[in-house]
Design a protein around this motif. Structure first.
Motif, PDB file in Angstrom:
ATOM      1  N   THR A  34      -1.998  98.245  13.521  1.00 10.16           N
ATOM      2  CA  THR A  34      -0.826  97.409  13.207  1.00 10.16           C
ATOM      3  C   THR A  34      -1.084  95.935  13.497  1.00 10.16           C
ATOM      4  O   THR A  34      -0.810  95.067  12.668  1.00 10.16           O
ATOM      5  N   LYS A  35      -1.614  95.667  14.691  1.00 13.73           N
ATOM      6  CA  LYS A  35      -1.822  94.265  15.060  1.00 13.73           C
ATOM      7  C   LYS A  35      -2.794  93.597  14.088  1.00 13.73           C
ATOM      8  O   LYS A  35      -2.555  92.486  13.612  1.00 13.73           O
ATOM      9  N   LYS A  36      -3.863  94.281  13.781  1.00 15.47           N
ATOM     10  CA  LYS A  36      -4.860  93.740  12.838  1.00 15.47           C
ATOM     11  C   LYS A  36      -4.216  93.495  11.481  1.00 15.47           C
ATOM     12  O   LYS A  36      -4.445  92.483  10.827  1.00 15.47           O
ATOM     13  N   SER A  37      -3.389  94.435  11.044  1.00 13.81           N
ATOM     14  CA  SER A  37      -2.725  94.310   9.749  1.00 13.81           C
ATOM     15  C   SER A  37      -1.821  93.084   9.698  1.00 13.81           C
ATOM     16  O   SER A  37      -1.777  92.355   8.705  1.00 13.81           O
ATOM     17  N   ILE A  38      -1.107  92.851  10.805  1.00 11.37           N
ATOM     18  CA  ILE A  38      -0.186  91.709  10.841  1.00 11.37           C
ATOM     19  C   ILE A  38      -0.968  90.398  10.802  1.00 11.37           C
ATOM     20  O   ILE A  38      -0.601  89.454  10.089  1.00 11.37           O
ATOM     21  N   ILE A  39      -2.044  90.342  11.565  1.00 10.60           N
ATOM     22  CA  ILE A  39      -2.860  89.118  11.584  1.00 10.60           C
ATOM     23  C   ILE A  39      -3.449  88.848  10.200  1.00 10.60           C
ATOM     24  O   ILE A  39      -3.457  87.719   9.698  1.00 10.60           O
ATOM     25  N   GLU A  40      -3.947  89.909   9.575  1.00 12.59           N
ATOM     26  CA  GLU A  40      -4.529  89.747   8.229  1.00 12.59           C
ATOM     27  C   GLU A  40      -3.478  89.278   7.236  1.00 12.59           C
ATOM     28  O   GLU A  40      -3.751  88.434   6.376  1.00 12.59           O
ATOM     29  N   SER A  41      -2.282  89.815   7.324  1.00 14.29           N
ATOM     30  CA  SER A  41      -1.209  89.416   6.402  1.00 14.29           C
ATOM     31  C   SER A  41      -0.925  87.928   6.520  1.00 14.29           C
ATOM     32  O   SER A  41      -0.804  87.218   5.513  1.00 14.29           O
ATOM     33  N   ALA A  42      -0.820  87.464   7.761  1.00 15.10           N
ATOM     34  CA  ALA A  42      -0.521  86.049   7.980  1.00 15.10           C
ATOM     35  C   ALA A  42      -1.647  85.173   7.444  1.00 15.10           C
ATOM     36  O   ALA A  42      -1.405  84.141   6.791  1.00 15.10           O
ATOM     37  N   SER A  43      -2.876  85.574   7.706  1.00 16.28           N
ATOM     38  CA  SER A  43      -4.023  84.791   7.230  1.00 16.28           C
ATOM     39  C   SER A  43      -4.058  84.755   5.706  1.00 16.28           C
ATOM     40  O   SER A  43      -4.308  83.720   5.088  1.00 16.28           O
ATOM     41  N   LEU A  44      -3.816  85.905   5.108  1.00 15.07           N
ATOM     42  CA  LEU A  44      -3.876  86.001   3.642  1.00 15.07           C
ATOM     43  C   LEU A  44      -2.878  85.059   2.998  1.00 15.07           C
ATOM     44  O   LEU A  44      -3.192  84.348   2.033  1.00 15.07           O
ATOM     45  N   GLY A 125     -12.004  90.212  12.058  1.00 22.53           N
ATOM     46  CA  GLY A 125     -11.075  90.720  13.065  1.00 22.53           C
ATOM     47  C   GLY A 125     -10.699  89.685  14.102  1.00 22.53           C
ATOM     48  O   GLY A 125      -9.936  89.961  15.014  1.00 22.53           O
ATOM     49  N   ALA A 126     -11.210  88.491  13.948  1.00 21.66           N
ATOM     50  CA  ALA A 126     -10.926  87.466  14.963  1.00 21.66           C
ATOM     51  C   ALA A 126      -9.624  86.749  14.648  1.00 21.66           C
ATOM     52  O   ALA A 126      -9.299  86.512  13.496  1.00 21.66           O
ATOM     53  N   GLU A 127      -8.889  86.410  15.684  1.00 24.27           N
ATOM     54  CA  GLU A 127      -7.625  85.718  15.471  1.00 24.27           C
ATOM     55  C   GLU A 127      -7.830  84.292  14.988  1.00 24.27           C
ATOM     56  O   GLU A 127      -6.936  83.669  14.450  1.00 24.27           O
ATOM     57  N   GLU A 128      -9.054  83.780  15.143  1.00 25.33           N
ATOM     58  CA  GLU A 128      -9.325  82.411  14.689  1.00 25.33           C
ATOM     59  C   GLU A 128      -9.195  82.291  13.183  1.00 25.33           C
ATOM     60  O   GLU A 128      -9.044  81.201  12.637  1.00 25.33           O
ATOM     61  N   GLU A 129      -9.250  83.429  12.472  1.00 20.82           N
ATOM     62  CA  GLU A 129      -9.117  83.371  11.021  1.00 20.82           C
ATOM     63  C   GLU A 129      -7.776  82.810  10.614  1.00 20.82           C
ATOM     64  O   GLU A 129      -7.585  82.371   9.500  1.00 20.82           O
ATOM     65  N   GLN A 130      -6.821  82.892  11.555  1.00 23.87           N
ATOM     66  CA  GLN A 130      -5.484  82.411  11.237  1.00 23.87           C
ATOM     67  C   GLN A 130      -5.398  80.907  11.253  1.00 23.87           C
ATOM     68  O   GLN A 130      -4.467  80.340  10.731  1.00 23.87           O
ATOM     69  N   SER A 131      -6.373  80.255  11.908  1.00 21.98           N
ATOM     70  CA  SER A 131      -6.247  78.816  12.089  1.00 21.98           C
ATOM     71  C   SER A 131      -6.268  78.126  10.735  1.00 21.98           C
ATOM     72  O   SER A 131      -6.860  78.613   9.763  1.00 21.98           O
ATOM     73  N   MET A 132      -5.608  76.975  10.686  1.00 23.20           N
ATOM     74  CA  MET A 132      -5.522  76.241   9.423  1.00 23.20           C
ATOM     75  C   MET A 132      -6.897  75.858   8.917  1.00 23.20           C
ATOM     76  O   MET A 132      -7.175  75.899   7.724  1.00 23.20           O
ATOM     77  N   LYS A 133      -7.766  75.492   9.839  1.00 16.85           N
ATOM     78  CA  LYS A 133      -9.097  75.063   9.426  1.00 16.85           C
ATOM     79  C   LYS A 133      -9.840  76.213   8.743  1.00 16.85           C
ATOM     80  O   LYS A 133     -10.479  76.026   7.705  1.00 16.85           O
ATOM     81  N   ALA A 134      -9.745  77.395   9.327  1.00 10.55           N
ATOM     82  CA  ALA A 134     -10.422  78.553   8.736  1.00 10.55           C
ATOM     83  C   ALA A 134      -9.823  78.877   7.373  1.00 10.55           C
ATOM     84  O   ALA A 134     -10.542  79.171   6.416  1.00 10.55           O
ATOM     85  N   CYS A 135      -8.502  78.814   7.287  1.00 11.28           N
ATOM     86  CA  CYS A 135      -7.840  79.103   6.015  1.00 11.28           C
ATOM     87  C   CYS A 135      -8.217  78.070   4.961  1.00 11.28           C
ATOM     88  O   CYS A 135      -8.426  78.404   3.789  1.00 11.28           O
ATOM     89  N   GLN A 136      -8.308  76.801   5.369  1.00 17.54           N
ATOM     90  CA  GLN A 136      -8.732  75.763   4.423  1.00 17.54           C
ATOM     91  C   GLN A 136     -10.153  76.046   3.939  1.00 17.54           C
ATOM     92  O   GLN A 136     -10.484  75.814   2.772  1.00 17.54           O
ATOM     93  N   GLY A 137     -10.990  76.510   4.838  1.00 20.36           N
ATOM     94  CA  GLY A 137     -12.368  76.827   4.461  1.00 20.36           C
ATOM     95  C   GLY A 137     -12.428  77.929   3.417  1.00 20.36           C
ATOM     96  O   GLY A 137     -13.157  77.829   2.422  1.00 20.36           O
ATOM     97  N   PHE A 138     -11.649  78.994   3.641  1.00 20.86           N
ATOM     98  CA  PHE A 138     -11.581  80.068   2.649  1.00 20.86           C
ATOM     99  C   PHE A 138     -11.057  79.533   1.324  1.00 20.86           C
ATOM    100  O   PHE A 138     -11.555  79.874   0.249  1.00 20.86           O
ATOM    101  N   ALA A 139     -10.047  78.698   1.400  1.00 19.68           N
ATOM    102  CA  ALA A 139      -9.427  78.165   0.186  1.00 19.68           C
ATOM    103  C   ALA A 139     -10.417  77.342  -0.628  1.00 19.68           C
ATOM    104  O   ALA A 139     -10.482  77.457  -1.856  1.00 19.68           O
TER     105      ALA A 139
END
Lengths: 151, 175
Positions: A34-44, A125-139
């Motif tokens: 569940t926790k992993k799923s929630i983090i992934e949802s937010a990152s996505l 699986g790292a929570e750092e994926e949620q950070s804006m910088k990481a998300c900008q990188g993916f984008a």
């Protein structure tokens, strides 16, 4: 452009410029995941918004599709059917390029449809994926991939 | 002849009426004095213009030159209801005469983000991949391409210590 009321007028006025759809597919996992799923949802969702921000003049960000991750492969294939009809409707409405954004590599079966492409985020699986910088990188990475299909 | 009471001139305001009017006036004044601050507290934030942080330091001027360099920074906005940060990007050029040109990368056609020198057919141009929009190095839109105006420019200042500050992006003519 986002699929929301504030964009209606501009979208209807400039519809001919929009031929690319981005659909986030959020997978829901329960129990110990569940926790992993929630983090992934937010990152996505953050990554999807960041991509839209870069390409908002040609790309329409549709609302998320969520689904429950099944273990049974046959059940997975059955779930693909309504998604296929959704994709077909988009193509008939002028969206020639359709991108599905997800953490789920198993959604690749949807790529067998013409002009449907899967943008898969490899999760560490790292929570750092949620950070804006990481998300900008993916984008930035996915933006280049999308542009390559436009050429 | 004694005057008939019915023919006596009628008083404009009786004592009772005067007291009623006075009490009503005082009551209205007290209600207004109580309710007005509450109304103002509820409505006033909506009437305040959003206040954006004037300028934010983005680096030393020496790190920029005649080639556009992209930087990312954050401006703080207070719109009366909440305080939040807005992420911004800019292409910074320091021209030969020392003037700074900080360009917003937001395409003036439909809002995509332009890139510098990524289009093989038009090198050293700002390029919008969405609809092949093109701008020259100064951010001026090329005729015959979709953009309808030059790229916006950021207000800027350079302090004595060489720190470059960027503020709000405005249309070129407004700078």
């Amino acid at each position: 452009m986002k699929w929301d009321p504030s964009s209606i007028d501009q979208y209807m006025d400039k519809k001919k410029y929009f031929d690319t759809a981005l659909i986030p597919f959020v997978r829901i996992q329960l129990g110990s995941q569940t926790k992993k799923s929630i983090i992934e949802s937010a990152s996505l969702i953050k990554v999807a918004h960041a991509i839209e921000d870069l390409l908002q003049g040609r790309l329409m960000l549709f609302p998320c599709c969520s689904y429950h991750l099944e273990d049974n492969i046959e059940q997975e294939q059955l779930k693909a059917q309504p998604h296929s009809r959704y994709v077909q409707a988009l193509q008939e409405d002028g969206f020639h390029h359709i991108f599905i954004l997800s953490f789920d590599k198993d959604l690749r079966h949807m790529s067998i449809m013409e002009n449907v492409h899967h943008l898969s985020i490899i999760s560490t699986g790292a929570e750092e994926e949620q950070s804006m910088k990481a998300c900008q990188g993916f984008a930035q990475h996915f933006m280049k991939e999308i542009i390559s299909f436009w050429k | 002849m004694s005057e008939d009471k019915h023919s006596q001139p009628k008083q404009d305001v009786t004592r009772r009426q005067f007291l009623n009017y006075t009490l009503m006036g005082v009551g209205a004044f007290m209600v207004a004095g109580t309710v007005t601050p509450m109304l103002r507290m509820a409505i006033d934030p909506n009437l305040q213009p959003a206040v954006q942080q004037d300028m934010v330091a983005v680096g030393d001027i020496s790190q920029f030159g005649i080639e556009p360099v992209r930087i990312d920074f954050t401006l703080n906005v207070d719109d009366g209801w909440e305080n939040y940060d807005v992420s911004q990007s800019a292409y910074v050029i320091v021209q030969d005469n020392g003037d700074v040109l900080a360009l917003s990368p937001i395409c003036k056609h439909l809002g995509c983000t332009v890139q510098w020198d990524t289009y093989e057919e038009y090198p050293e141009h700002f390029f919008c991949p969405c609809h092949i929009g093109l701008y020259d190095k100064e951010g001026i839109n090329l005729p015959g391409t979709p953009p309808i105006a030059p790229l916006d420019v950021y207000r800027y200042r350079v302090d004595e210590d060489g720190t470059l500050y960027l503020g709000q992006a405005v249309a070129r003519g407004e700078l």
